[in-house]
Write an enzyme that holds these catalytic residues in place. Structure first.
Site, mmCIF file in Angstrom:
data_model
loop_
_atom_site.group_PDB
_atom_site.id
_atom_site.type_symbol
_atom_site.label_atom_id
_atom_site.label_comp_id
_atom_site.label_asym_id
_atom_site.label_seq_id
_atom_site.Cartn_x
_atom_site.Cartn_y
_atom_site.Cartn_z
ATOM 1 N N ARG A 1 0.846 -1.183 0.000
ATOM 2 C CA ARG A 1 0.000 0.000 0.000
ATOM 3 C C ARG A 1 0.891 1.245 0.000
ATOM 4 N NH1 ARG A 1 -3.357 -2.957 -1.559
ATOM 5 N NH2 ARG A 1 -5.395 -3.415 -0.652
ATOM 6 N N HIS A 8 -0.529 -0.404 -9.856
ATOM 7 C CA HIS A 8 -1.196 -1.340 -8.939
ATOM 8 C C HIS A 8 -1.580 -2.629 -9.671
ATOM 9 C CE1 HIS A 8 -3.506 -1.466 -4.909
ATOM 10 N NE2 HIS A 8 -3.340 -2.699 -5.336
#
Ligand code: NAP
Ligand code: GLV
Length: 307
Positions: free
Chosen positions: A222, A270
């Protein structure tokens, strides 16, 4: 059995078809339709309104490994178990991504690319492998798979977790007090921590400075675990040699963000480990069946820890 399925955007159709086929006995509604009290909700980044209209009776399944966005939904019922994906086809992808990034750093591919652009034929001295420790920050499901994928290359491997973990051939560290010793020999730091109140901002200047000079940072978990300014400053000073980043404080990464054009940062959008329909549906369906039979399921999130 009633199930409410929600995915952001228009991506829901293949998921709906796969769940219908995996759980033919269930009535599966797709958000924003549904019954007021479904037995199960299966969600990814749901809007707050979902839990004000629908209150799952038995469990909420998160269609991802990280639950940070789900736990941040203010209407999430406090007393309904939240169950995350465990591996579900993500570990293999994470192994590919991290192995590539570690080997790219160790074999100095960026330096050879620079030499190529300058038309320079120069054989660099091989780096000493025993000094090229790979530190897995967060030593859970995905990091264990990454450690197994890296093992044949013989890098010294380290793992850091909250509780002490034992793994053959890996030096393990636990808790804040052992973090400095873990960092000191991590020439490549691979961040596989969940985003929680304890880990957000952990990779700021004071932490990153403890890595050896010339270290590389790989972040695939993250973005909010990294302090962008600290990473940039330490790349600028030469303390850090490079970074491979798949996740960011703001996603999509804003067009004017300095990471985009930094010569020693690799940016990917991502994609290190995508949620796969077939594997994820099979895992969730199997857990729903266990739930229905009153058997325990794994992957239940500890709300107090945040993962
Ligand atoms: P996991 O099995 O829950 O592992 C998390 C690890 O982090 C555990 O070893 C845990 O320690 C450790 N940890 C958590 N808080 C800590 C703290 N305060 N101090 C030290 N260690 C701490 O999770 P996973 O399945 O491996 O997934 C990891 C993360 O990857 C997910 O949360 C998600 O954010 C991210 N992810 C990203 C992608 C992508 O495409 N970029 C895909 C999938 C997942 P313990 O072992 O002691 O519990
Ligand atoms: C993806 O980022 C996940 O948490 O599964």
């Amino acid at each position: 059995m009633n199930i409410l399925l929600q995915m952001p955007g228009h991506a829901v159709e293949p998921w709906h078809a796969a769940f219908v086929s995996a759980l033919p006995e269930a009535a599966i509604s797709v958000w924003p339709e549904g019954r007021a009290i479904p037995d199960y909700a299966i969600v990814w980044k749901p809007p707050a309104e979902l839990f004000t209209r629908f209150r799952p009776a038995k469990a909420i399944f998160n269609l991802g490994a990280g639950v940070d966005s789900l736990l941040a939904v203010p209407t999430l019922p406090a007393d309904v178990p939240v169950i995350r994906l465990e591996d579900a086809g993500m570990a293999e992808q994470m192994c590919e991504y991290v192995t590539y990034a570690v080997l790219r750093a160790y074999r100095e591919m960026d330096s050879y690319a620079t030499q190529q652009r300058a038309g320079r034929w120069q054989q660099r001295e091989r780096l000493a492998k025993r000094e090229f420790g790979v530190g897995l920050l967060g030593f859970g499901v995905l990091a264990h798979a990454v450690a197994a994928a890296l093992a044949p290359f013989d890098f010294p491997l380290r793992g850091w977790s909250r509780q002490r973990r034992v793994a053959p051939g890996i030096q393990t560290f636990a808790g804040a007090e052992e973090l400095p010793a873990f960092l000191a020999h991590s020439r490549v730091l691979v961040c596989l921590l969940p985003s929680t109140p304890d880990t957000r901002g952990l990779l700021g200047r004071a932490t990153l400075e403890r890595l050896p000079r010339g270290a590389h940072v790989i972040n695939t978990s993250r973005g909010d675990i990294v302090v962008d300014e600290a990473l940039l400053a330490l790349l600028e000073s030469g303390h850090l040699a490079g970074a491979v980043l798949d996740v960011f404080n703001t996603e999509p990464l804003p067009p004017d963000h300095p990471f985009w054009h930094h010569p020693r940062i690799v940016v990917t959008p991502h994609v290190s480990a995508a949620t796969l329909v077939a594997d994820s549906v099979a895992q969730v369906a199997a857990k729903i069946r266990r739930f229905e039979q009153g058997q325990p399921v794994t992957g239940v999130v500890d709300r107090a820890r945040g993962y």
